[in-house]
Motif scaffolding. Structure first.
Motif, PDB file in Angstrom:
ATOM      1  N   ARG A  28       0.814  -1.212   0.000  1.00  0.00           N
ATOM      2  CA  ARG A  28       0.000   0.000   0.000  1.00  0.00           C
ATOM      3  C   ARG A  28       0.849   1.265   0.000  1.00  0.00           C
ATOM      4  O   ARG A  28       0.347   2.365  -0.240  1.00  0.00           O
ATOM      5  CB  ARG A  28      -0.941  -0.014   1.209  1.00  0.00           C
ATOM      6  CG  ARG A  28      -2.354  -0.491   0.842  1.00  0.00           C
ATOM      7  CD  ARG A  28      -3.248  -0.529   2.041  1.00  0.00           C
ATOM      8  NE  ARG A  28      -3.083  -1.785   2.759  1.00  0.00           N
ATOM      9  CZ  ARG A  28      -3.170  -1.910   4.084  1.00  0.00           C
ATOM     10  NH1 ARG A  28      -3.393  -0.841   4.830  1.00  0.00           N
ATOM     11  NH2 ARG A  28      -3.026  -3.073   4.657  1.00  0.00           N
ATOM     12  N   PHE A  29       2.154   1.098   0.328  1.00  0.00           N
ATOM     13  CA  PHE A  29       3.058   2.248   0.267  1.00  0.00           C
ATOM     14  C   PHE A  29       3.174   2.766  -1.160  1.00  0.00           C
ATOM     15  O   PHE A  29       3.317   3.951  -1.393  1.00  0.00           O
ATOM     16  CB  PHE A  29       4.465   1.877   0.752  1.00  0.00           C
ATOM     17  CG  PHE A  29       4.569   1.761   2.246  1.00  0.00           C
ATOM     18  CD1 PHE A  29       3.445   1.724   3.045  1.00  0.00           C
ATOM     19  CD2 PHE A  29       5.808   1.697   2.852  1.00  0.00           C
ATOM     20  CE1 PHE A  29       3.543   1.608   4.428  1.00  0.00           C
ATOM     21  CE2 PHE A  29       5.923   1.590   4.224  1.00  0.00           C
ATOM     22  CZ  PHE A  29       4.798   1.542   5.013  1.00  0.00           C
ATOM     23  N   HIS A  30       3.127   1.835  -2.098  1.00  0.00           N
ATOM     24  CA  HIS A  30       3.322   2.201  -3.510  1.00  0.00           C
ATOM     25  C   HIS A  30       2.023   2.721  -4.105  1.00  0.00           C
ATOM     26  O   HIS A  30       1.334   2.007  -4.822  1.00  0.00           O
ATOM     27  CB  HIS A  30       3.794   0.988  -4.321  1.00  0.00           C
ATOM     28  CG  HIS A  30       5.087   0.417  -3.847  1.00  0.00           C
ATOM     29  ND1 HIS A  30       6.286   0.645  -4.452  1.00  0.00           N
ATOM     30  CD2 HIS A  30       5.373  -0.383  -2.794  1.00  0.00           C
ATOM     31  CE1 HIS A  30       7.245   0.017  -3.821  1.00  0.00           C
ATOM     32  NE2 HIS A  30       6.714  -0.624  -2.807  1.00  0.00           N
ATOM     33  N   ARG A  31       1.675   3.937  -3.808  1.00  0.00           N
ATOM     34  CA  ARG A  31       0.407   4.503  -4.277  1.00  0.00           C
ATOM     35  C   ARG A  31       0.383   4.625  -5.789  1.00  0.00           C
ATOM     36  O   ARG A  31      -0.436   4.055  -6.475  1.00  0.00           O
ATOM     37  CB  ARG A  31       0.239   5.901  -3.687  1.00  0.00           C
ATOM     38  CG  ARG A  31      -0.114   5.885  -2.238  1.00  0.00           C
ATOM     39  CD  ARG A  31      -1.590   6.080  -2.054  1.00  0.00           C
ATOM     40  NE  ARG A  31      -1.907   5.762  -0.665  1.00  0.00           N
ATOM     41  CZ  ARG A  31      -3.142   5.706  -0.199  1.00  0.00           C
ATOM     42  NH1 ARG A  31      -4.163   5.953  -0.996  1.00  0.00           N
ATOM     43  NH2 ARG A  31      -3.364   5.403   1.045  1.00  0.00           N
ATOM     44  N   SER A  32       1.300   5.445  -6.291  1.00  0.00           N
ATOM     45  CA  SER A  32       1.300   5.673  -7.725  1.00  0.00           C
ATOM     46  C   SER A  32       2.730   5.830  -8.209  1.00  0.00           C
ATOM     47  O   SER A  32       3.616   6.229  -7.449  1.00  0.00           O
ATOM     48  CB  SER A  32       0.514   6.943  -8.055  1.00  0.00           C
ATOM     49  OG  SER A  32       1.135   8.058  -7.461  1.00  0.00           O
ATOM     50  N   ARG A  33       2.936   5.511  -9.435  1.00  0.00           N
ATOM     51  CA  ARG A  33       4.260   5.564 -10.031  1.00  0.00           C
ATOM     52  C   ARG A  33       4.379   6.870 -10.795  1.00  0.00           C
ATOM     53  O   ARG A  33       3.468   7.249 -11.518  1.00  0.00           O
ATOM     54  CB  ARG A  33       4.384   4.353 -10.964  1.00  0.00           C
ATOM     55  CG  ARG A  33       5.714   4.168 -11.654  1.00  0.00           C
ATOM     56  CD  ARG A  33       6.826   3.825 -10.695  1.00  0.00           C
ATOM     57  NE  ARG A  33       6.836   2.451 -10.221  1.00  0.00           N
ATOM     58  CZ  ARG A  33       7.509   1.458 -10.816  1.00  0.00           C
ATOM     59  NH1 ARG A  33       8.180   1.671 -11.921  1.00  0.00           N
ATOM     60  NH2 ARG A  33       7.516   0.246 -10.299  1.00  0.00           N
ATOM     61  N   LYS A  34       5.480   7.582 -10.601  1.00  0.00           N
ATOM     62  CA  LYS A  34       5.678   8.829 -11.321  1.00  0.00           C
ATOM     63  C   LYS A  34       7.019   8.829 -12.046  1.00  0.00           C
ATOM     64  O   LYS A  34       7.964   8.170 -11.608  1.00  0.00           O
ATOM     65  CB  LYS A  34       5.650  10.023 -10.360  1.00  0.00           C
ATOM     66  CG  LYS A  34       4.258  10.502 -10.003  1.00  0.00           C
ATOM     67  CD  LYS A  34       4.324  11.874  -9.334  1.00  0.00           C
ATOM     68  CE  LYS A  34       2.939  12.354  -8.919  1.00  0.00           C
ATOM     69  NZ  LYS A  34       3.005  13.533  -8.050  1.00  0.00           N
ATOM     70  N   THR A  35       7.107   9.601 -13.120  1.00  0.00           N
ATOM     71  CA  THR A  35       8.347   9.745 -13.876  1.00  0.00           C
ATOM     72  C   THR A  35       8.865  11.165 -13.709  1.00  0.00           C
ATOM     73  O   THR A  35       8.081  12.112 -13.725  1.00  0.00           O
ATOM     74  CB  THR A  35       8.096   9.458 -15.373  1.00  0.00           C
ATOM     75  OG1 THR A  35       7.583   8.129 -15.513  1.00  0.00           O
ATOM     76  CG2 THR A  35       9.387   9.586 -16.170  1.00  0.00           C
ATOM     77  N   PHE A  36      10.172  11.318 -13.516  1.00  0.00           N
ATOM     78  CA  PHE A  36      10.770  12.647 -13.415  1.00  0.00           C
ATOM     79  C   PHE A  36      11.912  12.784 -14.416  1.00  0.00           C
ATOM     80  O   PHE A  36      12.591  11.799 -14.717  1.00  0.00           O
ATOM     81  CB  PHE A  36      11.303  12.892 -12.005  1.00  0.00           C
ATOM     82  CG  PHE A  36      10.234  12.892 -10.951  1.00  0.00           C
ATOM     83  CD1 PHE A  36       9.540  14.062 -10.654  1.00  0.00           C
ATOM     84  CD2 PHE A  36       9.908  11.724 -10.262  1.00  0.00           C
ATOM     85  CE1 PHE A  36       8.552  14.072  -9.687  1.00  0.00           C
ATOM     86  CE2 PHE A  36       8.921  11.728  -9.294  1.00  0.00           C
ATOM     87  CZ  PHE A  36       8.237  12.900  -9.006  1.00  0.00           C
ATOM     88  N   LEU A  37      12.086  13.996 -14.905  1.00  0.00           N
ATOM     89  CA  LEU A  37      13.153  14.247 -15.874  1.00  0.00           C
ATOM     90  C   LEU A  37      14.439  14.683 -15.159  1.00  0.00           C
ATOM     91  O   LEU A  37      14.375  15.190 -14.034  1.00  0.00           O
ATOM     92  CB  LEU A  37      12.710  15.332 -16.857  1.00  0.00           C
ATOM     93  CG  LEU A  37      11.524  14.929 -17.736  1.00  0.00           C
ATOM     94  CD1 LEU A  37      11.160  16.060 -18.686  1.00  0.00           C
ATOM     95  CD2 LEU A  37      11.837  13.655 -18.504  1.00  0.00           C
TER      96      LEU A  37
END
Lengths: 243, 243
Positions: A28-37
């Motif tokens: 549940r820690f892994h809510r959403s995956r994001k990408t950063f530049l």
DNA sequence: CGCTGTGTTGAAGTAATTCAATTCTAGTGG
DNA sequence: CCACTAGAATTGAATTACTTCAACACAGCG
């Protein structure tokens, strides 16, 4: 990737045997995956309500900016590492975090972590251990800055990154790919970029290690270890006897 | 001293509201009180089965020894501080701890801490917070070594100790008693003892701060803060909104 | 093509170390 | 009480490590 295989799970499982319930909370820690530049500032010093991340892919760095504009990088983060954990425990972040490469990270909410502690003390212990292991690395970095000269510092740092990357399968005894510029290295080691360049030349000409075109090659691993006073023990800690 | 009044309780209570049950668990941490003489090595790097302590009176320091015999002091501990916490979470200690003055400390068993986590997740959170706060100090120390010159480093360190001592009632804006020798300061700041002496003279002659005969006097507190780039925020973190 | 970020090199200047000697101080024993 | 000692502080002179400034090379990219 299944939660069972995530770099963080692997790291924590090395310390305590996590039950299915623990793994469920962890997932549940892994809510959403994001990408950063590259260059994106993911956490900003002094700002409140920051989120933490678990790094899935790519490199990041934590740093502090000084009043005179100088920068000191405190730690480099690679896949499997927590990122900005202290910034959720404190009300405002005490450091900034920036993406070095393009990277992918899971968002972690402070509430999830604190709730998780309530539901699984075992998980709390595991996370305290992970945080302590990170601190052990910061401590070694501090010793590096305080009591080694520039050449030894560089050798030690390159070896440490090699050891950490090997643990997550991103390098071996021969070397590894490293996206850091000489400016990054300067800010890590408390040197100027110009001097970093000369130091790298020294180490290369002495046949110890070569860093060129984004790749680190250990030319003489054993001799470099002796030269730098590198001892892997501080990365290698097993936890206490918690089953 | 009642558990309610102990320096550690005071510190943790600043972060989370601890229930009577939490306080009861916490009180079990204080197994027995021990006295150590100046110079005594309380925790030894590389050794297994170390105990942790909670410092009740006196000063201690955590350090690492390098292969060439040099020493880097990582942190100074004053009353209310944990001592060797990482050495119980890991199987072997990753640093040594030595008494600077004659000191008194409560012995803490690893099992008590880990059991405590199981019984009170709130307490676990509080201890994780305390550990994070210590890490924030180590990080600031690292920045100090990496990016400040000797004079600024000294000013910053003397201010930080002043701020920490004030929190536990052992100093004020004017100054504090400090049992550290110039050799200690050298090992804290990554300098030689000879240079420490010259640095102290610089700061004294510039009318910023005077350290003589075991006492630190802030001659111009405000100007010293500006000169050293000292920002108390990293010591001042409130916790998250845990009731 | 020209721009920008990164890497490379030389020469001069500064900060900190090293080595060596001397003073100060508190504690110890005669 | 003084002489002696060991740890700590102080100072000077020579050396080394690192920085600063300035110039130029090289690669990727619009």
């Amino acid at each position: 990737m299944s939660i069972l295989k995530s770099p963080l799970t692997r790291k924590l499982s090395a310390f305590v045997a996590l039950s299915d319930a623990d793994l469920d909370i962890l997932s549940r820690f892994h809510r959403s995956r994001k990408t950063f530049l590259p260059g994106h500032e993911m956490v900003t010093e002094g700002q409140a309500k920051q989120t933490a991340f678990i790094l899935a892919e790519g490199w990041a760095c934590s740093y502090k900016i000084l009043p005179d504009g100088g920068r000191q990088i405190v730690d480099i983060q690679i896949p499997g590492d927590f990122l900005g954990l202290r910034s959720v425990l404190f009300r405002t972040a005490d450091h900034s975090v920036e993406a070095v490469t393009r990277l992918e990270a899971s968002v972690v909410l402070a509430a999830d972590i604190l709730d998780g502690f309530g539901q699984s003390p075992r998980l709390a212990t595991a996370i305290l251990w992970a945080a302590s292991r990170d601190e052990a690395m910061v401590v070694e970095h501090l010793v590096n800055l305080g009591r080694r000269n520039a050449d030894e510092r560089m050798g030690h740092f390159l070896l440490e990154m090699g050891a950490r990357l090997k643990l997550v399968g991103l390098g071996d005894k021969l070397g590894y790919d490293c996206p850091l510029t000489q400016y990054h290295l300067a800010d890590v080691l408390g040197l100027t970029a110009v001097h970093v360049n000369r130091v790298l030349r020294n180490l290369r000409e002495d046949g110890l290690v070569t860093f060129q075109k984004g790749h680190v090659t250990f030319d003489d691993f054993q001799r470099l270890k002796e030269f730098s006073g590198f001892d892997i023990d501080y990365l290698d800690h097993d936890g206490p006897l918690l089953r």
